[in-house]
Design a protein around this motif. Structure first.
Motif, mmCIF file in Angstrom:
data_model
loop_
_atom_site.group_PDB
_atom_site.id
_atom_site.type_symbol
_atom_site.label_atom_id
_atom_site.label_comp_id
_atom_site.label_asym_id
_atom_site.label_seq_id
_atom_site.Cartn_x
_atom_site.Cartn_y
_atom_site.Cartn_z
ATOM 1 N N PRO A 170 0.789 -1.222 0.000
ATOM 2 C CA PRO A 170 0.000 0.000 0.000
ATOM 3 C C PRO A 170 0.823 1.275 0.000
ATOM 4 C CG PRO A 170 0.130 -0.897 2.205
ATOM 5 C CD PRO A 170 0.843 -1.865 1.312
ATOM 6 N N ALA A 171 2.135 1.201 0.320
ATOM 7 C CA ALA A 171 2.937 2.419 0.448
ATOM 8 C C ALA A 171 4.402 2.103 0.200
ATOM 9 C CB ALA A 171 2.753 3.021 1.842
ATOM 10 N N ASP A 172 5.166 3.139 -0.129
ATOM 11 C CA ASP A 172 6.608 2.992 -0.273
ATOM 12 C C ASP A 172 7.245 2.807 1.109
ATOM 13 O OD1 ASP A 172 6.018 3.577 -2.871
ATOM 14 O OD2 ASP A 172 7.106 5.474 -2.947
ATOM 15 N N GLY A 173 8.364 2.091 1.161
ATOM 16 C CA GLY A 173 9.080 1.978 2.421
ATOM 17 C C GLY A 173 9.782 0.641 2.576
ATOM 18 N N LEU A 264 -11.262 -1.149 -0.911
ATOM 19 C CA LEU A 264 -12.596 -0.843 -1.421
ATOM 20 C C LEU A 264 -13.394 -0.040 -0.406
ATOM 21 C CD1 LEU A 264 -14.703 -1.308 -3.679
ATOM 22 C CD2 LEU A 264 -15.447 -3.318 -2.421
ATOM 23 N N LEU A 265 -13.132 -0.290 0.861
ATOM 24 C CA LEU A 265 -13.917 0.362 1.916
ATOM 25 C C LEU A 265 -13.343 1.702 2.345
ATOM 26 C CD1 LEU A 265 -14.483 -2.803 4.146
ATOM 27 C CD2 LEU A 265 -15.975 -1.895 2.363
ATOM 28 N N THR A 266 -11.996 1.811 2.291
ATOM 29 C CA THR A 266 -11.347 3.012 2.825
ATOM 30 C C THR A 266 -10.786 3.922 1.750
ATOM 31 O OG1 THR A 266 -9.203 1.919 3.045
ATOM 32 C CG2 THR A 266 -10.723 1.727 4.907
ATOM 33 N N GLY A 267 -10.751 3.463 0.514
ATOM 34 C CA GLY A 267 -10.173 4.293 -0.548
ATOM 35 C C GLY A 267 -8.700 4.071 -0.737
ATOM 36 N N GLY A 268 -8.140 2.987 -0.160
ATOM 37 C CA GLY A 268 -6.753 2.639 -0.386
ATOM 38 C C GLY A 268 -5.818 3.275 0.622
#
Length: 268
Positions: A170-173, A264-268
């Motif tokens: 979901p994110a860089d790191g 889908l629920l939180t917007g990613g």
């Protein structure tokens, strides 16, 4: 033992050394990283009776050099200060050797643990890439967790979920794959060998301007997701929901299943 796999320091082109008690000792201007010649304890002070910060298993690499110094009068060996998985401490110089920090993700890693030892494999992932991990171990209480960037709360817990992991990041790191023995086995000082297969594939998501609305192109939505479902005969049983990582699994009766990702629920 932490073993960084990518985007970490390189060995310096110039190595300054001094000879102390017959040992080649790197100064602060020496190599960027060491490897372990033999198992060692990371200690709070440069002496053999100092408190142990953690144990470093045989085969440790990518130990960042923070400088070495001659031994105190009470010891015949020089000591080096290193950084290991964010923790700093001292190791006898005779247990260290100059070594470049490994680059890239090896397709197969083989190792072994004993007692309370754990092994970390950090790697730099980008949002949109898929990280996969497969563990093979004969010891029934040897597992791995996956930790997200900057946190100790695991996003995957092998002892609860199994020996396979595959997820879009979901994110860089820096993501960390931690291999360990369960407390009961560690308490008995048991040993376990393992084989770990790591994969990091896919094209990272393009960076977006913070001032712009991050909608999915061509839609009014901020996230899309694929819902996997299976349907059988209708059942009167109430639905049941369980969590696995960033998935909510819905089960209706014996035959109908739906997987709903958090994006889908939180917007990613």
């Amino acid at each position: 033992m932490r073993v960084p796999l990518s985007d970490f320091g390189r060995t310096s082109g110039l190595l300054a050394v001094v000879v102390v008690s017959g040992s080649a000792l790197a100064t602060a201007d020496g190599p960027d990283h060491f490897r372990l010649r033999a198992p060692a304890a990371l200690r709070a002070e440069p002496r053999s009776d100092a408190a142990v910060v953690r144990h470093l298993p045989d085969g440790g690499v990518c130990l960042r050099n923070l400088g070495c110094r001659a031994a105190p009068r009470s010891s015949g060996e020089p000591w080096c200060r290193i950084e290991h998985a964010g923790q700093q401490g001292w190791v006898e110089a005779r247990r260290l050797a100059e070594a470049a920090c490994a680059q890239g993700v090896p397709p197969v890693i083989r190792g072994r643990l004993r007692g309370y030892e754990d092994v970390d494999y950090p790697l730099h992932g980008r949002a949109g890439q898929t990280l996969s991990v497969v563990l093979r171990a004969r010891h029934p209480q040897l597992y791995f967790n996956v930790l997200p960037p900057g946190g100790e709360a695991a996003m995957f817990i092998g002892s609860q979920t199994g020996d396979r992991f595959a997820r879009t990041l979901p994110a860089d790191g820096i993501y960390t794959v931690r291999v360990y023995l369960m407390r009961a086995a560690a308490r008995r000082n048991e040993r376990g060998a393992f084989t770990l297969r790591l994969g990091l594939v896919g094209t990272p998501l393009a960076a977006r301007d913070d001032a712009k609305d991050a909608r999915v192109e061509g839609t009014p939505y901020h996230a899309t997701a694929l819902l996997r479902c299976a349907r059988g005969d209708a059942a009167p049983d109430p639905p049941q929901a369980t969590r696995e990582g960033d998935l909510t699994r819905l089960r209706i009766g014996d035959d109908e299943r739906i997987e709903v990702p958090d994006a889908l629920l939180t917007g990613g």
